[in-house]
Design a protein around this motif. Structure first.
Motif, mmCIF file in Angstrom:
data_model
loop_
_atom_site.group_PDB
_atom_site.id
_atom_site.type_symbol
_atom_site.label_atom_id
_atom_site.label_comp_id
_atom_site.label_asym_id
_atom_site.label_seq_id
_atom_site.Cartn_x
_atom_site.Cartn_y
_atom_site.Cartn_z
ATOM 1 N N VAL A 142 -52.280 -35.625 -79.413
ATOM 2 C CA VAL A 142 -52.626 -36.884 -78.742
ATOM 3 C C VAL A 142 -53.560 -37.768 -79.580
ATOM 4 O O VAL A 142 -53.788 -38.925 -79.214
ATOM 5 C CB VAL A 142 -53.245 -36.631 -77.351
ATOM 6 C CG1 VAL A 142 -52.273 -35.857 -76.462
ATOM 7 C CG2 VAL A 142 -54.587 -35.927 -77.446
ATOM 8 N N HIS A 183 -60.802 -45.574 -77.952
ATOM 9 C CA HIS A 183 -60.317 -44.818 -76.799
ATOM 10 C C HIS A 183 -60.538 -43.332 -77.088
ATOM 11 O O HIS A 183 -59.993 -42.791 -78.048
ATOM 12 C CB HIS A 183 -58.838 -45.092 -76.558
ATOM 13 C CG HIS A 183 -58.562 -46.489 -76.084
ATOM 14 N ND1 HIS A 183 -58.490 -47.568 -76.937
ATOM 15 C CD2 HIS A 183 -58.358 -46.982 -74.829
ATOM 16 C CE1 HIS A 183 -58.243 -48.667 -76.226
ATOM 17 N NE2 HIS A 183 -58.168 -48.338 -74.959
ATOM 18 N N LYS A 203 -54.610 -40.151 -82.701
ATOM 19 C CA LYS A 203 -54.006 -41.041 -83.687
ATOM 20 C C LYS A 203 -54.230 -40.478 -85.088
ATOM 21 O O LYS A 203 -55.119 -39.654 -85.305
ATOM 22 C CB LYS A 203 -54.643 -42.430 -83.606
ATOM 23 C CG LYS A 203 -54.486 -43.120 -82.269
ATOM 24 C CD LYS A 203 -55.261 -44.435 -82.254
ATOM 25 C CE LYS A 203 -55.176 -45.130 -80.902
ATOM 26 N NZ LYS A 203 -55.981 -46.381 -80.858
ATOM 27 N N PHE A 243 -50.537 -37.205 -71.830
ATOM 28 C CA PHE A 243 -50.673 -38.397 -72.664
ATOM 29 C C PHE A 243 -49.639 -38.399 -73.796
ATOM 30 O O PHE A 243 -49.208 -37.351 -74.275
ATOM 31 C CB PHE A 243 -52.078 -38.460 -73.261
ATOM 32 C CG PHE A 243 -53.173 -38.347 -72.240
ATOM 33 C CD1 PHE A 243 -53.388 -39.359 -71.312
ATOM 34 C CD2 PHE A 243 -53.989 -37.216 -72.187
ATOM 35 C CE1 PHE A 243 -54.392 -39.245 -70.360
ATOM 36 C CE2 PHE A 243 -54.992 -37.093 -71.238
ATOM 37 C CZ PHE A 243 -55.189 -38.113 -70.321
ATOM 38 N N ALA A 244 -49.291 -39.610 -74.226
ATOM 39 C CA ALA A 244 -48.338 -39.763 -75.322
ATOM 40 C C ALA A 244 -48.963 -39.346 -76.647
ATOM 41 O O ALA A 244 -50.186 -39.278 -76.798
ATOM 42 C CB ALA A 244 -47.884 -41.224 -75.400
ATOM 43 N N ASP A 245 -48.115 -39.082 -77.622
ATOM 44 C CA ASP A 245 -48.588 -38.800 -78.980
ATOM 45 C C ASP A 245 -49.424 -39.981 -79.476
ATOM 46 O O ASP A 245 -49.167 -41.143 -79.115
ATOM 47 C CB ASP A 245 -47.398 -38.607 -79.934
ATOM 48 C CG ASP A 245 -46.544 -37.407 -79.584
ATOM 49 O OD1 ASP A 245 -46.892 -36.673 -78.640
ATOM 50 O OD2 ASP A 245 -45.522 -37.202 -80.273
ATOM 51 N N ASN A 246 -50.397 -39.680 -80.330
ATOM 52 C CA ASN A 246 -51.157 -40.719 -81.039
ATOM 53 C C ASN A 246 -51.830 -41.716 -80.080
ATOM 54 O O ASN A 246 -51.785 -42.925 -80.290
ATOM 55 C CB ASN A 246 -50.236 -41.475 -82.013
ATOM 56 C CG ASN A 246 -49.446 -40.534 -82.900
ATOM 57 O OD1 ASN A 246 -50.018 -39.665 -83.559
ATOM 58 N ND2 ASN A 246 -48.135 -40.703 -82.914
ATOM 59 N N SER A 247 -52.470 -41.206 -79.045
ATOM 60 C CA SER A 247 -53.051 -42.068 -78.014
ATOM 61 C C SER A 247 -54.538 -42.352 -78.183
ATOM 62 O O SER A 247 -55.023 -43.379 -77.701
ATOM 63 C CB SER A 247 -52.844 -41.440 -76.627
ATOM 64 O OG SER A 247 -51.486 -41.379 -76.284
ATOM 65 N N PHE A 248 -55.282 -41.456 -78.833
ATOM 66 C CA PHE A 248 -56.739 -41.545 -78.811
ATOM 67 C C PHE A 248 -57.343 -41.559 -80.217
ATOM 68 O O PHE A 248 -56.812 -40.959 -81.140
ATOM 69 C CB PHE A 248 -57.332 -40.372 -78.020
ATOM 70 C CG PHE A 248 -56.926 -40.352 -76.575
ATOM 71 C CD1 PHE A 248 -57.588 -41.147 -75.643
ATOM 72 C CD2 PHE A 248 -55.867 -39.558 -76.143
ATOM 73 C CE1 PHE A 248 -57.210 -41.136 -74.309
ATOM 74 C CE2 PHE A 248 -55.486 -39.533 -74.814
ATOM 75 C CZ PHE A 248 -56.167 -40.337 -73.893
#
Length: 246
Positions: free
Chosen positions: A154, A65, A156, A124-129
Motif C-alpha cells: 500500500v 497521506h 507509494k 486499500f489500493a496499491d501505492n496509496s500512502f
C-alpha cells in the motif's frame, strides 16, 4: 503439516490462527477504555517520550497521506496530524478506534479518518500512502510476514515504513529486572486498574516472544523494504524499525 506447526503463539499458548485473532480482539476490547492509563503505569510515562521520538523519525509533512495501523486510541496519529499530515487510523478492533475517535473529538483534531482494517489484508489500493506506521501493534498480528507485505504493497514508491515495538532488553541486570517487573507487577496493575489481569498477562508474554531487533529487521527486509534500520532503546526493550519502498 502437523497440528503443532499449524498453530501460532498466543502468549505462551499455542492456538489456531483463527483463535489467536479472536482472542487478541477480546484482549483489546477489554483494555480499550483504560489502555492509555495502563501505558503510563507500565512505562512510568516513558511511552510518551518514545512516541515523540518515533514521530520525529517519521517526519510527517503537510499534505502527506499516512496509514497508522493498529492506531487504536490515536496517540501516534494525533502527533502526525498536528504536523499537517492526513492520517488514516486503522485497527482491527473497533472498540479501540471508538476510544480514539472520542479523544480526537474532544481535542478538535481534523485530518483524521478512522477505519476498521486487518493488517494482514488491507482494503486499500496499491501505492496509496506516503508512509505506514505501526506502534506496539505488530506483535499482536497473527501472521506478521503477511502484514509486512501488505505494508509494502500500500506504500507509494519512495514511501517509508516505520514500526516501534517491544522486545527483550540485552542490558545485563536491567533485562532481568524488567522481566521480573513485567511478569509479577504488570498483570496485577491490570487487575487493579482495568479489572483484567489475564489480558495484561498476555501482553507481557507477547513482548517476551517477539523477535529480537536484528531478527525483525530481517523480516522487514524479506518483505521487500530497502535501507532497513533498527534503532534500539533501553538495550532493545523498545526499537524503532524503518525501511523504504523503491
Amino acid at each position: 503439516m502437523s497440528d503443532r506447526s499449524a498453530k501460532v503463539s498466543f502468549g505462551e499458548e499455542l492456538v489456531s490462527p483463527e483463535e489467536k485473532t479472536r482472542r487478541v480482539g477480546e484482549v483489546f476490547s477489554s483494555v480499550a477504555r483504560r489502555y492509555d492509563v495502563m501505558n503510563d503505569l507500565m512505562s512510568g510515562g516513558l511511552h510518551r517520550l518514545w512516541k515523540d521520538r518515533f514521530v520525529a523519525r517519521v517526519k510527517p509533512r503537510p499534505g502527506e497521506h499516512i496509514l497508522d495501523m493498529a492506531g487504536g486510541t490515536g496517540d501516534i496519529a494525533f502527533r502526525m496530524v498536528q504536523r499537517g499530515a492526513e492520517v488514516t487510523v486503522s485497527d482491527i478492533n473497533a472498540d479501540m478506534l471508538a476510544v480514539g475517535e472520542q479523544r480526537a473529538g474532544k481535542r478538535g483534531l481534523k485530518g483524521l479518518t478512522w477505519q476498521v482494517q486487518n493488517a494482514e489484508k488491507l482494503s486499500f489500493a496499491d501505492n496509496s500512502f506516503d508512509a505506514y506506521t505501526i506502534v506496539f501493534g505488530i506483535r499482536n498480528v497473527t501472521h506478521i510476514p503477511l502484514a509486512l507485505k501488505e505494508a509494502h504493497r500500500v506504500l507509494k514508491r519512495g514511501g517509508r515504513f516505520f514500526c516501534m515495538e517491544f522486545s527483550r532488553s540485552d542490558w545485563p541486570g536491567f533485562s532481568e529486572l524488567y522481566d521480573a517487573w513485567s511478569k509479577n507487577v504488570i498483570p496485577k496493575l491490570g487487575k487493579a486498574i482495568a479489572d483484567d489481569e489475564a489480558s495484561y498477562k498476555y501482553l507481557v508474554e507477547s513482548i517476551q516472544r517477539f523477535p529480537r531487533p536484528e531478527n525483525f529487521r530481517a523480516m522487514v527486509t524479506e518483505a521487500g523494504f530497502v535501507r532497513t534500520a533498527a534503532e534500539p532503546m533501553l538495550g532493545g526493550l523498545v526499537t524503532i524499525h524503518s525501511g523504504w519502498k523503491i
